[in-house]
Design an enzyme around this catalytic site. Structure first.
Site, PDB file in Angstrom:
ATOM      1  N   HIS A 197      -7.658   0.898  -3.533  1.00  0.00           N
ATOM      2  CA  HIS A 197      -7.563  -0.029  -2.351  1.00  0.00           C
ATOM      3  C   HIS A 197      -7.574   0.864  -0.946  1.00  0.00           C
ATOM      4  O   HIS A 197      -6.083   1.088  -0.684  1.00  0.00           O
ATOM      5  CB  HIS A 197      -6.526  -1.060  -2.460  1.00  0.00           C
ATOM      6  CG  HIS A 197      -6.209  -1.887  -1.326  1.00  0.00           C
ATOM      7  ND1 HIS A 197      -7.150  -2.928  -0.744  1.00  0.00           N
ATOM      8  CD2 HIS A 197      -5.102  -2.002  -0.509  1.00  0.00           C
ATOM      9  CE1 HIS A 197      -6.787  -3.460   0.274  1.00  0.00           C
ATOM     10  NE2 HIS A 197      -5.570  -3.180   0.549  1.00  0.00           N
ATOM     11  N   ASP A 201     -10.181  -7.016  -1.133  1.00  0.00           N
ATOM     12  CA  ASP A 201     -11.547  -6.386  -0.695  1.00  0.00           C
ATOM     13  C   ASP A 201     -12.705  -6.913  -1.483  1.00  0.00           C
ATOM     14  O   ASP A 201     -13.636  -7.193  -1.001  1.00  0.00           O
ATOM     15  CB  ASP A 201     -11.299  -4.848  -1.416  1.00  0.00           C
ATOM     16  CG  ASP A 201     -10.115  -4.285  -1.096  1.00  0.00           C
ATOM     17  OD1 ASP A 201      -9.896  -4.207   0.173  1.00  0.00           O
ATOM     18  OD2 ASP A 201      -9.538  -3.693  -2.192  1.00  0.00           O
ATOM     19  N   ASN A 235       0.782  -1.394   0.136  1.00  0.00           N
ATOM     20  CA  ASN A 235      -0.091  -0.033  -0.057  1.00  0.00           C
ATOM     21  C   ASN A 235       0.805   1.481   0.064  1.00  0.00           C
ATOM     22  O   ASN A 235       2.035   1.172   0.648  1.00  0.00           O
ATOM     23  CB  ASN A 235      -1.072  -0.178   1.118  1.00  0.00           C
ATOM     24  CG  ASN A 235      -2.048  -1.195   0.944  1.00  0.00           C
ATOM     25  OD1 ASN A 235      -2.640  -1.307   0.068  1.00  0.00           O
ATOM     26  ND2 ASN A 235      -2.288  -1.375   2.188  1.00  0.00           N
TER      27      ASN A 235
END
Length: 248
Positions: A100, A71, A43
């Protein structure tokens, strides 16, 4: 932006390697086969993917993708529990729009559940309570699941992310079933949903032989759905502005 890789050998020795994403992209362009497929998990995955892809100048942007399968799997898990289905595999075509992050939009506009051997649209089996849940708790639960896991365990859901990466790559190379689509954050150029070009945005896609393509024709007719798609798009555009400003 840097990516940190930690390696622990059998004798307990630990080494840490930090690579900048621009350098990683340049290394891919210099050394990798031009048909390489790159999946970014760390991330902020969408924007990390963007930075890497922009610096891999000789590699098609279509060969890069970022992980929103985690997800997607979480959304299916919520629906499996809500509708008391035998298996999460009895749900298909959930959509994850956008980033995300906490702005992602889990959407059931095209989702179907398997009941009595037949696929039925989720919208056809909803009670009024189900509708309220889908419009509120379902969305926020999926959006905040990652932070909830960290809060509860003190650790991220690394195994779930690893399994999601396997699912992502499995579908990319072995294909999606006929009538099924999955979630991947992919290069937005030419998309049929009015999302701005030049970002990695999660769309419904179908895959075959290592290639993906947008699933067209899904219409989100609710004003809230359209608003949520734009909110996550704007977050990605802002991340892009900040990231490119820091790497130029």
């Amino acid at each position: 932006t840097t990516t940190t890789t930690t390696t622990t050998t059998t004798d307990g020795t630990t080494s840490v390697c930090c690579l900048s994403l621009p350098d990683m992209g340049k290394a891919i362009a210099k050394t990798a086969n031009k048909n390489v497929k790159v999946v970014v998990v760390a991330n902020p995955a969408n924007t990390n993917c963007l930075i890497t892809a922009l610096n891999a100048e000789n590699i098609p942007k279509k060969n890069f993708s970022a992980l929103t399968r985690l997800d997607y799997n979480r959304a299916k898990g919520q629906l499996h529990e809500r509708f008391k289905l035998t298996s999460p595999n009895h749900i298909k075509n959930v959509i994850i729009w956008g980033n995300h992050s906490k702005t992602m939009f889990p959407d059931v506009i095209d989702a179907k559940v398997l009941r009595n051997g037949k696929w039925e649209a989720v919208s056809s089996v909803l009670s009024e309570e189900d509708k309220k849940w889908l419009e509120n708790d379902f969305i926020t639960t999926v959006q905040q699941r990652g932070s909830s896991v960290i809060k509860a365990r003190g650790l991220s859901s690394a195994m779930s992310a690893a399994n999601a990466a396997v699912d992502h790559i499995h579908n990319l190379f072995l294909g999606t079933k006929e009538g099924h689509h999955v979630a991947m954050a992919v290069w937005s150029d030419g998309n049929p949903y009015g999302i701005e070009d030049g970002i990695f945005y999660s769309f419904p896609v179908k895959c075959k032989n290592g290639e993906w393509q947008f699933v067209d024709g899904i219409k989100n007719n609710t004003s809230r759905g359209k608003e949520l798609m734009k909110i996550t798009e704007q977050e990605l555009l802002e991340e892009k502005r900040i990231a490119l400003g820091s790497t130029e």
